[in-house]
Enzyme design. Structure first.
Site, short mmCIF file in Angstrom:
data_model
loop_
_atom_site.label_atom_id
_atom_site.label_comp_id
_atom_site.label_asym_id
_atom_site.label_seq_id
_atom_site.Cartn_x
_atom_site.Cartn_y
_atom_site.Cartn_z
CG HIS A 1 34.32 39.56 38.71
ND1 HIS A 1 35.12 39.65 39.83
CD2 HIS A 1 34.29 40.80 38.17
CE1 HIS A 1 35.56 40.89 39.95
NE2 HIS A 1 35.07 41.61 38.96
CG ASP B 1 35.62 36.42 40.44
OD1 ASP B 1 36.34 36.73 39.47
OD2 ASP B 1 35.34 37.22 41.36
CB SER C 1 35.90 44.40 40.73
OG SER C 1 36.69 43.85 39.72
#
Length: 414
Positions: free
Chosen positions: A388, A358, A204
């Protein structure tokens, strides 16, 4: 006397029915709060719903506290997430300790088994939207422990200062400082790490930082040691266009909504809410920087299967004042997708993980295309039916599988 007994039984029966009805109403309301419609190919949907309930509740409480002026939203979210903190705990296989690399906090995992050969080294950067997260979270600790044991590798999991107290480029600089310290030949020797077998990884926001520092290393004459691999796990790679197909399709799905991701990006640069407002309307990039849109144009960079009939909309240009106040929004160190092809060519073998549901999916997909077009060897693992943060959800089947695929790839290529 008999009449009073009958009346009492009736009263008790009535009270019990009221309680049952009350519990039924409460159950329906609770189920309605927990339930969220999910796509058919999502495994173990109840686990995702329960996880989403925790995240949603934390978000509501943080937002309520911010509205009342009690605390900044991100500070509250960081506080709630601290329940995941896990102390450095060694076992019979791995020695774990917290230390600092040039004043940057890191957690190091070293296999206990003696070896005559040098070990692989992996530098890991946690996610959390540049606003929260820590290397001591249980999921990160477990993943690093597994990686160190399975690869017989030294794993360095770094921390960095966080928004909203600190803004870009502090996070980048902290990570780069720790990485450079680790890559010093004397330091590698002290940890028994092979300088030819070092990789960088991040998820991320950590994937963003991993991509950015990997690019920066190519331009740093002081760093002689090259990375062998980079692994980018559902990375955030650009803040130019928030109208990608993945943002359109997954704007309200669990874990990471479009509005939350946009807030993460805006907080990375400033607490000025006008930037978030401009980003949400996709009107934050000035006309004079429009030439950079070619690096993030999804209509030419996404594989056909991910376009799904979406129509590309040319972004509306924003005020030059925002870019002057917050130049980081145009900086390649914040948006690695803005790097030109000549800069990408020197990057190492790359492994990219994207998830179907995501908002950041297309960031990773576009980077895969750009790296391939620049001649970089890329392996892309697209995880169907996943949201995600999948590798942090090791309690789910899809998360466990993805984590194993990631570690197996490192085992074969690092």
């Amino acid at each position: 006397m008999l009449s009073n007994t009958v009346l009492l039984k009736k009263q008790n029966s009535y009270n019990m029915r009221k309680k049952y009805f009350g519990f039924l109403i409460l159950g329906v309301l609770l189920a309605g709060y927990i339930y969220v419609p999910l796509p058919d190919n999502v495994e173990e949907p109840w686990k995702i719903m329960l996880l989403n309930t925790f995240l949603k509740t934390s978000s509501y409480l943080a937002l309520f506290g911010e509205i009342l002026g009690l605390n900044h939203f991100m500070k509250s979210m960081a506080l709630f997430s601290r329940i995941q903190g896990f102390p450095p705990t060694s076992d019979e296989n791995i020695t774990v300790k917290d230390t600092t690399f040039n004043d940057i906090p890191v957690r190091i995992y070293v296999p206990q088994q003696k070896t005559k050969s040098l070990r692989r080294g992996l530098f890991y950067i946690h996610g959390g939207g540049w606003c929260f997260g820590s290397n001591d979270y249980y999921s990160y600790d477990l993943l690093s422990r597994w990686t160190a044991e399975r690869l017989d590798a030294v794993v360095v999991s770094t921390n960095y200062r966080l928004a909203p107290k600190y803004h870009f480029p502090v996070q980048f600089e902290d990570v780069y400082t720790a990485l450079k310290w680790f890559l010093d030949p004397q330091n590698l020797e002290s940890y028994g790490v092979d300088p030819g077998r070092i990789g960088i990884s991040g998820d991320s926001a950590g994937g963003n930082l991993a991509a950015a520092v990997a690019q920066q290393l190519l331009e740093d004459p002081d760093v002689k040691i090259k990375l062998k691999v980079q692994t980018l796990i559902y990375p955030a790679l650009q803040n130019f266009d928030f109208d990608l197909p993945s943002y359109r399709e997954n704007a309200h799905y669990p874990v990471l909504s479009k509005s939350l991701m946009v807030r993460f990006w805006s907080e990375y640069f400033t607490t000025d809410r006008s930037l978030k407002k401009a980003m949400l309307s996709n009107q934050h990039i000035p006309l004079e920087s429009s030439n950079l849109f070619k690096f993030v144009n999804w209509s030419s960079l996404l594989p056909e299967k991910f376009k799904k009939g979406h129509i590309y909309k040319t972004p509306t240009h924003g005020s030059s004042e925002l870019a002057k106040k917050y130049p980081g929004i145009l900086d390649v160190k914040a948006s690695p997708l803005l790097a030109d092809d000549s800069k990408l060519r020197g990057l190492p073998l790359t492994y990219v993980i994207t998830c179907q549901y995501d908002v950041l999916r297309d960031d990773g997909l576009m980077y895969v295309t750009r790296l391939q077009n620049s001649g970089v060897r890329v392996i892309h693992n697209h995880v169907e039916g996943a949201f995600h943060g999948t590798l942090a959800f090791l309690f789910t089947k899809v998360g466990y599988r993805a984590a194993n695929q990631y570690i197996n790839w490192l085992h074969e290529n690092l």
